[in-house]
Write a protein that holds these residues in place. Structure first.
Motif, mmCIF file in Angstrom:
data_model
loop_
_atom_site.group_PDB
_atom_site.id
_atom_site.type_symbol
_atom_site.label_atom_id
_atom_site.label_comp_id
_atom_site.label_asym_id
_atom_site.label_seq_id
_atom_site.Cartn_x
_atom_site.Cartn_y
_atom_site.Cartn_z
ATOM 1 N N TYR A 1 -9.969 -0.378 -3.542
ATOM 2 C CA TYR A 1 -9.551 -0.957 -2.270
ATOM 3 C C TYR A 1 -10.022 -2.397 -2.118
ATOM 4 O O TYR A 1 -9.313 -3.229 -1.544
ATOM 5 C CB TYR A 1 -10.055 -0.088 -1.115
ATOM 6 N N MET B 1 0.844 -1.195 0.000
ATOM 7 C CA MET B 1 0.000 0.000 0.000
ATOM 8 C C MET B 1 0.878 1.243 0.000
ATOM 9 O O MET B 1 1.821 1.348 0.778
ATOM 10 C CB MET B 1 -0.938 0.008 1.207
ATOM 11 N N HIS C 1 -4.277 8.190 -3.500
ATOM 12 C CA HIS C 1 -5.607 7.860 -2.990
ATOM 13 C C HIS C 1 -6.675 8.862 -3.434
ATOM 14 O O HIS C 1 -7.863 8.609 -3.260
ATOM 15 C CB HIS C 1 -5.573 7.776 -1.468
#
Length: 471
Positions: free
Chosen positions: A235, A222, A227
């Motif tokens: 996700y 990650m 984002h």
């Protein structure tokens, strides 16, 4: 620069910082150290996030320098942001990036000056002990390289290193701050007293550092960035790639982070938080008096800042996509109920179309309200800042994307980033702004560091200044 961002002892996510960054930083510092400035000396102003205190992971183990007992969260996720915790982190960073610290020490030892503006990743520079340690580290390195023929004036050396907890300002020349106070995901409620209301031995934790500690650093693969352009599907897909065990662990980390965010929300409305805001007002008043900027102007500056996302329940739900997840579950439940009812009364197609249309419209609305990238807000605020603080240049960082655009009567410059890891798809821009002040005013070059030398980049038309001073 985010020095120390890859000190990740025991973390699942261990992206290694590119060592080429340190080499380029050392070259840049050596270049300007030996170039004659227009004024009496050069001053380097680092616009925040020089040290990545919140990005590193160091286990909370017994240590001679650790006096603040770790919390349960710190035992699980690593040292926190108490003053002594931050001092241990700084020591590790200075060891990891010894060449950069040595180059800074030589720069200051040669008579130049260094100013550091706090960012959201190095807000731990709020602590006097951390500031003192930083100065002493540079002094020790400078003494190791200074010769007996040119003894170092220790007091003068230390005086040339200054910390700006909020902003750096030279009237008519430059207004500089990090920019995180205009980003609800990273802002702190009280910029001059960024402390936890319930434990003033620690700095207040925000949304971004909570997610970084609870989720990002504990989840292999990650990234910290990217984002702003993804949604729930991304996700879910990412979780599926982790396998059943990995997906379950990610869900646990995410749930723990959400619980922590709501705990921060409760703290935000506590009596202790109100007391801290009162102390903040007193410090703002002292700053206004010390700088002769004036209370009204500082209050106007505060009004431009945004409240932390953790200050509202709606903000928390939107930030972690729980509002859209709840909407999707509600739509699914409505379709299920509609299907059962339609088995007896019919008209399922029209009812389902209505549910899906309502879901689509509400989903689009909620998506439009979730804005993660603050770049446009920083540009807009820069225009207002230029009116409050007359300057040729309004300079920020935070977004990691270099920008130079007009901002009213000034030029807004975002100095980009020197932070990247070896696997990053977003290489560091290695940009910096060089301002020279002379009799005709301030002029500047926006440069990238390329092949051992500054490479000028385009800037819009500049606004002249009338102040002389440092280069």
């Amino acid at each position: 620069m985010h020095l120390g961002s890859d000190i990740l002892d025991g973390a699942a996510n261990k992206a290694r910082r590119s060592q080429a960054i340190d080499r380029d930083l050392v070259e840049l510092l050596a270049h300007y150290r030996t170039q004659p400035p227009r004024g009496a000396r050069w001053r380097i102003v680092i616009a925040g996030d020089f040290i990545d205190f919140i990005g590193m992971t160091i286990p909370s183990v017994p240590s001679p320098g650790l006096e603040t007992p770790p919390t349960e969260e710190e035992l699980e996720h690593g040292l926190g942001n108490a003053a002594d915790h931050a001092r241990l982190k700084l020591k590790r960073v200075a060891e990891r990036h010894a060449d950069v610290f040595g180059a800074l020490a030589s720069f200051v030892a040669d008579g130049h000056a260094l100013s550091l503006v706090h960012g959201n990743h190095d807000i731990e520079f709020y602590w006097d002990g951390v500031q003192d340690d930083f100065r002493q580290i540079l002094l020790r390195l400078a003494l190791e390289t200074s010769g007996e023929e040119l003894p170092l004036d220790r007091a003068a050396f230390l005086a040339r290193i200054e910390f700006n907890p909020w902003f750096f300002y030279r009237d008519g020349v430059a207004y500089i701050e990090h920019g995180h106070q205009y980003d609800p995901f990273c802002a702190t409620d009280t910029v001059m007293t960024p402390l936890s209301p319930l434990d003033p031995r620690r700095v207040a934790r925000g949304f971004s550092d909570t997610l970084l500690r609870f989720v990002v650093r504990r989840t292999n693969g990650m990234k910290e960035h990217g984002h702003e352009s993804v949604g729930i599907v991304h996700y879910v897909t990412f979780g599926l790639r982790l396998g059943l065990t990995g997906m379950f662990r990610l869900a646990q980390c995410f749930a723990s982070a959400v619980v922590e965010l709501f705990r921060l929300r409760r703290v935000y409305v506590s009596d202790a938080a109100r007391a801290l805001r009162h102390e903040h007002e007193q410090r703002v008043a002292k700053l206004a008096e010390a700088t002769r900027i004036g209370k009204d102007r500082l209050r106007a500056l505060l009004s431009l800042q945004v409240p932390p996302i953790t200050s509202s329940i709606r903000g928390i739900l939107a930030s972690v996509l729980l509002d859209r997840l709840a909407l999707a579950l509600l739509a699914t439940l409505s379709l299920t109920v509609l299907g059962i009812v339609s088995a007896f009364r019919g008209h399922f197609v029209w009812g389902a179309a209505g549910v899906l249309l309502a879901w689509s419209l509400l989903h689009r609305y909620l998506a439009s309200q979730r804005v993660i990238d603050p770049a446009d807000v920083l540009v807009e605020r820069a225009t207002q800042l230029a009116r409050l603080f007359p300057a040729a240049f309004v300079v920020m960082g935070h977004t990691h994307v270099p920008v130079a655009v007009p901002a009213g009567q000034a030029t807004y410059v975002n100095v980009g980033s020197w932070a990247e890891d070896d696997e990053s798809s977003l290489p560091a821009a290695r940009t910096h702004l060089v301002i020279r002040v002379g009799e005709d005013g301030a002029e500047a070059q926006f440069c990238s560091w390329d092949s051992g030398a500054p490479k000028p980049m385009a800037l819009p038309a500049l606004v002249p200044s009338v102040e002389e001073g440092e280069g």
